[in-house]
Structure formats: C-alpha cells, structure tokens
Design a protein around this motif. Structure first.
Motif, mmCIF file in Angstrom:
data_model
loop_
_atom_site.group_PDB
_atom_site.id
_atom_site.type_symbol
_atom_site.label_atom_id
_atom_site.label_comp_id
_atom_site.label_asym_id
_atom_site.label_seq_id
_atom_site.Cartn_x
_atom_site.Cartn_y
_atom_site.Cartn_z
ATOM 1 N N ILE A 276 26.875 50.585 29.100
ATOM 2 C CA ILE A 276 27.195 49.167 29.300
ATOM 3 C C ILE A 276 28.699 49.005 29.463
ATOM 4 O O ILE A 276 29.481 49.847 29.028
ATOM 5 N N VAL A 294 27.406 41.986 26.456
ATOM 6 C CA VAL A 294 27.114 42.920 27.540
ATOM 7 C C VAL A 294 27.554 42.253 28.845
ATOM 8 O O VAL A 294 26.911 41.315 29.315
ATOM 9 N N VAL A 297 25.535 46.175 33.025
ATOM 10 C CA VAL A 297 24.710 47.332 32.675
ATOM 11 C C VAL A 297 24.770 48.320 33.830
ATOM 12 O O VAL A 297 24.533 47.954 34.989
ATOM 13 N N ALA A 303 20.773 51.818 28.795
ATOM 14 C CA ALA A 303 20.711 50.365 28.617
ATOM 15 C C ALA A 303 19.866 49.717 29.704
ATOM 16 O O ALA A 303 19.100 48.780 29.435
ATOM 17 N N ALA A 304 20.003 50.213 30.938
ATOM 18 C CA ALA A 304 19.198 49.660 32.033
ATOM 19 C C ALA A 304 17.728 49.951 31.811
ATOM 20 O O ALA A 304 16.865 49.079 32.034
#
Length: 374
Positions: A276, A294, A297, A303-304
């Motif tokens: 991120i 955030v 991303v 994170a994605a």
C-alpha cells in the motif's frame, strides 16, 4: 626623636614605592625558568580513562574511512546532516570491518550516489593504506550498505557485536569516525533515548533508533557506536541540528545484525510488506483520522488480493483506514511497518480496517515488496 621616626617612615615608603615600581622587572629576573621544567609524575590513569583508552586502542583499527566518487545527486536528511564532502564530487563517510572476509559496513547514503552513477568506492584503512572496494549490497530502508575490500595486505579484525535490545538511557556510548575528514576521532556521551523513529531515504521510518549525545558530525556516517566494552551497539547514521548543537542517531545493532548478513548473501534485503501507499499523516490528523489512511493499493499486491481500497481518485473520498494489526492499535505508518516487520515474510496478519465508518477484520499475507516500488 619624632624627626627620626618621620625619616624612617619616609624611607620605608620610598622603599615600598620603589619595590612596587620595580616588581614587574624583578619577578622575571628572580623566578623566570629558561630551561625545560621537570616533568611531574601523574600516577595511573583513572579506571574510567583506562577503560576508554583500552577500548579505543582495541576498536579503532577496525574503523575505516570511506570515499565514494560519483556524480552529485539529490540530497535527503542523511545527505545534509550525516556525511562529509570533498571536492570533485567525492562523498566521504565512515565504515567498519564486519568479518575476516573483508566486508565493510557503512551507510547507504554514503555510497549510493557513486553506486548508481557507476562511480568508484575506496577505503582507507587505519594503517593508511587505500584499498578499492565494491558495493556488495544496499538497503536504503535501513540506510545500511556492505562493501567488499579489494586486495589488502591485511584485513583489520572485525568489531565485536553487542546487543541493542537491553540498552539503557544513561549508558555510556563511544563513537569513532572521520568527522570533517579527521581520521579516527573518538567522541563520548551517553544514550539519550531509545526506540526513536527516524525517516530514511527510502520513504520509510526506521523504528528502534538509538539517540545519543556523543558528538556525531558530517563524516561520522556509517561509523560504529560502541558500548564501554567496545562492542558494536549501533551504526551512526544522522544528526538533527537546527541550531548547530545537534543530537545523533544510530541504527540499532540488532537490525544491523539481521540486515547485513542478508546483504552479503543476496545483495538486497527482502522487505515484508502488504503493498500500500499510505496517505500523509499530517493530512490524516487534519481530517481527525487516527490510523493509516490507504492512499493507493499496488496492483497484484497482498493488499489488492485482500480487497483493500485506497482513496477514490475522482472524488477524494477516503477508502480504508488501517487501525490495528495483529490486535495492536495503530496510529501511524511506522506502527504498521513495525508490526509487519515483526511478523516477517509470508506471514498472515489480521488488520483492523475502518471502511464507511464500520470496523472490519481483514487477513493479509505479507510478501516481499521491492524497495523501489511506489
């Protein structure tokens, strides 16, 4: 009889006045020493002095002077306040011998410009010999780099390694380096604070940094911070000096002892992350947000894959705010990076996420996030 007394008093006054006038001339004649004076024996050094002298004599041969020749590049916090410069684009700093194979540890910011520009790096040993060196690896996130000495007649002994986990405020510290190009300068002080946070040139914050009042000046970068036993407890990396009287910071040896072997082995450090880009903390504070916003991303990142959302680029609407990791409350990015670093690579981390005013729990598996990804 009275006349005689008066005469005697007058004579005494005249004598006294004469002596007063002549005194500046008589004293040099009577007391001047125009031959070398006898040396007064001082006795043994105090125990604390003996310890310091012995420590310096034992450790200083392992400290080297680093010269990095390369094109001048942009500066960061460390460039401005942690290293010296000489003419012709040569940046200088300090390093120390890590092992018998001739590996030398210094700061990334001392050699990075030369390495990126295809320049040269050389090292001057305590013997005065100048030896060419190559950059084995750099870890900008930790401001650490490893050099390999070229052919040297004799590699100095490596420094003894201590621990930074049990350091106490008030404990004595000793810094050896090359401030302003002055070889093997010893400065002393105490640990002023522990567990400080310091930004690095890689856009991260390094936690657990040691703060010391031992004088650290331009040219000290990459040099050792030692305890009274002569053990390495940190690597000097930066000073903060808004008014000329600065405070020094050192990378804790426990971090150094983890990062350096990886640089020697692989030339880089695998950094656990989730992929991120965080929003500015000042902006979050102005918005009354307590946590890590955030901002973006990275595609294909952990994170994605976990479904985290960044700020809506069209509307500016805040997406996810990370407020906890592994059950620990987070307030800023450094808290998150510390939690991820402690979890390590390929580890599952439970994140507390605020989305649309509701708290959610999201499991993310850390992965190696390249240092140059943005």
């Amino acid at each position: 009889m009275p006349d005689r007394t008066v005469r005697l008093v007058l004579v005494a006054v005249v004598v006294l006045l004469t002596l007063a006038v002549a005194q500046p001339y008589l004293v040099p004649l009577l007391y001047a020493v125009d031959t070398p004076r006898a040396v007064t024996a001082r006795g043994d050094l105090a125990p604390a002095e003996q310890t310091t002298v012995a420590m310096f004599e034992r450790a200083s041969p392992s400290v080297v002077h680093v010269f990095a020749q390369g094109a001048a590049q942009g500066r960061d916090l460390f460039d401005q306040e942690g290293e010296g410069e000489e003419g012709g684009g040569t940046q200088t700093g300090t390093g120390f011998v890590w092992d018998a194979a001739g590996h030398v540890v210094t700061n990334t910011h001392v050699v990075q410009a030369a390495a990126q520009a295809g320049g040269s790096v050389s090292v001057r040993l305590s013997s005065g010999a100048v030896v060419p060196a190559t950059v084995v690896g750099m870890a900008p996130a930790y401001d650490l780099a490893v050099l390999q000495l070229g052919r040297a007649a004799r590699v100095p002994p490596p420094l003894a390694i201590g621990s930074s986990a049990d350091l106490k405020v008030g404990q004595a510290t000793f810094a050896i380096g090359n401030p302003f190009g002055l070889d093997h300068t010893l400065t002393t002080g105490v640990i002023s604070a522990v567990r400080r946070r310091l930004p690095t040139s890689a856009g991260r914050e390094l936690p657990g940094v040691i703060q010391t009042d031992a004088a650290i000046n331009p040219g000290n970068s990459g040099g050792p911070l030692l305890d009274s036993a002569g053990r390495l407890i940190g690597v000097n990396t930066a000073i903060v000096s808004p008014s000329g009287a600065g405070i020094g910071f050192a990378i804790p040896v426990d971090v150094v002892n983890r990062v350096v072997p990886e640089l020697i082995r692989a030339g880089r450090v695998r950094n656990p992350g989730i992929g991120i880009i965080a929003g500015q903390e000042a902006t979050a504070a102005r918005l009354g947000i307590d946590g890590v916003v955030v901002l973006r991303v990275l595609p294909g990142s952990p994170a994605a894959r976990a479904g985290l959302r960044g700020v809506d680029a069209a509307t500016g609407t805040v997406g996810d705010v990370i407020v906890s990791a592994g059950g620990q409350r987070l307030h800023r990015l450094a808290d998150l990076t510390t939690a991820i670093a402690e979890a390590g690579l390929d580890a599952a981390v439970e994140l507390g996420i605020l989305r649309d005013g509701r708290l959610r729990q999201v499991r993310v598996t850390t992965a190696d996030v390249a240092e140059n990804r943005r």
